[in-house]
Design an enzyme around this catalytic site. Structure first.
Site, short mmCIF file in Angstrom:
data_model
loop_
_atom_site.label_atom_id
_atom_site.label_comp_id
_atom_site.label_asym_id
_atom_site.label_seq_id
_atom_site.Cartn_x
_atom_site.Cartn_y
_atom_site.Cartn_z
N GLY A 293 0.85 -1.20 0.00
CA GLY A 293 0.00 0.00 0.00
C GLY A 293 0.88 1.23 0.00
N ARG A 331 -1.06 11.76 10.84
CA ARG A 331 -0.10 10.73 11.24
C ARG A 331 0.85 11.16 12.37
NH1 ARG A 331 3.34 8.81 8.18
NH2 ARG A 331 3.38 6.71 9.04
N CYS A 362 -8.02 23.57 16.62
CA CYS A 362 -8.03 23.99 18.02
C CYS A 362 -7.67 22.80 18.89
CB CYS A 362 -9.40 24.55 18.39
SG CYS A 362 -9.76 25.99 17.41
C1 LIG Z 1 -2.73 -2.03 5.54
C2 LIG Z 1 -2.68 -3.34 4.91
C3 LIG Z 1 -1.80 -3.56 3.84
C4 LIG Z 1 -0.86 -2.51 3.32
O1 LIG Z 1 0.07 -2.09 4.24
P1 LIG Z 1 1.21 -1.07 3.78
O2 LIG Z 1 2.01 -0.89 5.01
O3 LIG Z 1 0.53 0.17 3.36
O4 LIG Z 1 1.95 -1.72 2.68
C5 LIG Z 1 -1.82 -4.79 3.23
N1 LIG Z 1 -2.65 -5.77 3.66
C6 LIG Z 1 -3.49 -5.59 4.69
C7 LIG Z 1 -4.39 -6.68 5.09
C8 LIG Z 1 -3.52 -4.38 5.35
O5 LIG Z 1 -4.36 -4.22 6.37
#
Ligand SMILES: *Cc1c(COP(=O)(O)O)cnc(C)c1O
Length: 432
Positions: A293, A331, A362
Site C-alpha cells: 500500500g 499521522r 483547536c
Molecule cells: C494495511 C494493509 C496492507 C498494506 O500495508 P502497507 O504498510 O501500506 O503496505 C496490506 N494488507 C493488509 C491486510 C492491510 O491491512
C-alpha cells in the site's frame, strides 16, 4: 538529497515534483493541496509486478492496498497496470466498482465485515474475501447461501511474528484484533470450519505482519510459518491450500535516516523461502499475493501548505503555522510519524532553522512535526511535506469543519485534479 526520487529543484530554486514546479501548482490549485505523481505510482506498480515475474514465474498477484490512498483515479491506474487491489470497506469497494475494477482481482479485508458489505462483495463477484474469524465465516456462508453462490474465501491468520515496528502498526502478533492465531489453534479451527461450510470455498490463507517494515527477515519468517501451516493442513486434513497471501507493509523513506530495501528485493528473498520450503514439505508452489500500500503511493505524494504565522518563543521553541494540519495529515498526532519538510520556494537554500510545524485546529496536539530542520520560514512561503502519498488523504477528516484539500496528479501530460477539494456546501450537505 530529497527523500523521494521524483523531487528536485528547478532553475528558479523551486521544488519540483515529477518535473512540475510546486509553486505553480500551489498558485493554480491553491493550498493546502495534495500532489501525487502518477508516473511514480505506475513505476512502483510495475516494480512489484515484475518482481513476481522475475522471481516467481509470474505465479502471483500484486494487490495494491487501497486504504493507503483511495479514489477512483487510483483504481483506474491499478486496473490499467494490470494489478489487483485490496479493499477494506464497502466505501472502498464501491469506489473500485465505479471504474469497473475486475472482481477477480479484488481482496476484501476487514475484521468485522457487515452483512451489507459481504452482500455487495458477493453480488459483485469478489473472488478473494479474506475472512478474519469464525463468526465472519459463518456470516459469509449464510449470505452466500441466500444468494445461491459459493464464496471464495481466504482466512486471515496471525503467524506470531513481531516485526519490530511501531506497536500500533504491528498486526502479525498474537495480541492483535486481526485474524486467527496459528499458535493458539484458532487457525486450524478456522480451516476446519471453512471446509465444513457448504457455501464457502477455501482458497487460501493470508497474513499481514505490520507496516513500514524495513527488514526483510520477518517477511521470510512469516512465509516460512505460513508454509509450515499449509503443510499441516494438508497432512492432517488432506486439503491443499492454493493461495498464500503475504500482505504488505514494505517500508518507505520518510526521513533521511530511513533506508528501505529496493522493492523487488522482497520478492527475490521471499520467493526463495517459498520455493525451498514448498519443496521440502512436498507442497505445490502456492499462488502468491502481495499487498503493498504505502510503498506504491507514499513516495509519490507531497502536501503543499502556505505558511502563516511564525512564532518564536525565545529559548523555547519556534512554531510555524500552516493552513492545514491534522485534518489532512493525522499521522504525527496518531503515531508521531516523522517527515521531511522543505520550503518549496527556498528549496535550494540550506536548512538553517529548527521549527515545530503546527496545524490550524483547536488542538495543541495538531502538529505535523516537532523540532524539524527547515529553511528560514516567513509568512507566505509554501511548505512542502514529503512522502505524504499514503495514509494522508485517505485519513483526512473534517474536524473543526475543515475542508478536505484537493488531490492533484502530475503526469507526463501536466497536472490534473484527481479529487476535487471539498466546498463549504459539501460540509453541510448531509445536515438537516
Ligand atoms: C494495511 C494493509 C496492507 C498494506 O500495508 P502497507 O504498510 O501500506 O503496505 C496490506 N494488507 C493488509 C491486510 C492491510 O491491512
Amino acid at each position: 538529497m530529497f527523500v523521494s526520487k521524483n523531487l528536485d529543484i528547478n532553475q528558479k530554486g523551486n521544488l519540483t515534483i515529477g518535473g512540475v514546479d510546486t509553486l505553480e501548482l500551489a498558485k493554480k490549485y491553491s493550498t493546502p493541496l495534495y500532489v501525487m505523481d502518477e508516473e511514480l505510482i505506475r513505476e512502483n506498480c510495475r516494480l512489484f509486478k515484475s518482481s513476481i515475474e522475475k522471481y516467481y514465474n509470474g505465479n502471483g498477484l500484486v494487490c495494491y492496498a487501497s486504504k493507503a490512498f483511495s479514489c477512483k483515479q487510483i483504481y483506474r491506474i491499478a486496473k490499467d497496470e494490470g494489478i489487483g487491489v485490496d479493499v477494506v470497506s464497502i466505501g472502498e469497494l464501491y469506489t473500485a466498482m465505479q471504474v469497473e475494477f475486475p472482481a477477480d482481482k479484488i481482496c476484501y479485508h476487514g475484521n468485522n465485515k457487515t452483512a451489507e458489505e459481504i452482500t455487495l462483495a458477493l453480488n459483485y463477484g469478489v473472488e478473494k474475501i479474506i475472512a478474519d474469524n469464525i463468526t465472519e465465516l459463518e456470516l459469509i456462508n449464510n449470505i452466500a447461501l441466500d444468494l445461491g453462490v459459493t464464496a471464495k474465501v481466504l482466512l486471515r491468520l496471525t503467524p506470531g511474528i513481531d516485526a519490530h515496528t511501531h506497536d500500533f502498526i504491528a498486526t502479525g502478533k498474537i495480541d492483535s484484533k486481526f485474524g486467527m492465531a496459528i499458535e493458539l489453534g484458532d487457525a486450524m479451527e478456522g480451516i476446519k470450519k471453512a471446509l465444513e461450510l457448504k457455501n464457502i470455498k477455501l482458497m487460501g490463507v493470508h497474513c499481514h505482519i505490520g507496516s513500514q517494515i524495513f527488514d526483510i527477515t520477518p517477511f521470510e519468517h512469516a512465509a516460512d510459518v505460513m508454509l509450515e501451516f499449509i503443510a499441516r493442513v494438508k497432512n492432517e486434513l488432506g486439503y491443499e491450500i492454493e493461495i498464500l497471501n503475504l500482505g504488505g507493509g514494505f517500508g518507505i523513506k520518510y526521513t533521511q535516516s530511513d533506508d528501505p530495501k529496493a522493492y523487488d528485493e522482497y520478492m527475490g528473498r521471499v520467493s526463495e523461502v517459498v520455493k525451498k520450503k514448498s519443496d521440502k514439505l512436498n507442497l505445490k508452489l502456492p499462488f502468491i499475493i502481495i499487498e503493498p500500500g504505502r510503498s506504491i503511493v507514499g513516495p509519490a505524494g507531497i502536501t503543499l501548505y502556505t505558511i502563516g504565522n511564525v512564532k518564536d518563543i525565545k529559548n523555547i521553541r519556534k512554531y510555524i503555522s500552516v493552513d492545514g494540519g491534522m485534518t489532512d495529515n493525522i499521522r504525527y498526532a496518531l503515531y508521531e510519524s516523522e517527515y521531511d519538510f522543505v520550503i518549496a520556494n527556498k528549496a535550494s537554500l540550506p536548512k538553517v532553522d529548527t521549527v515545530t510545524v503546527a496545524g490550524r485546529c483547536c488542538e495543541s496536539g495538531d502538529l505535523l512535526g516537532k523540532d524539524v530542520k527547515l529553511q528560514s520560514a516567513e509568512a507566505g512561503d509554501i511548505l512542502a511535506v514529503c512522502a505524504t502519498g499514503a495514509y494522508n488523504y485517505s485519513m483526512s477528516n473534517n474536524y473543526n469543519r475543515v475542508r478536505t484539500p484537493a488531490v492533484v496528479m502530475v503526469s507526463n501530460k501536466g497536472s490534473y485534479i484527481a479529487v476535487k477539494g471539498q466546498t463549504l456546501e459539501d460540509l453541510v450537505r448531509n445536515d438537516i
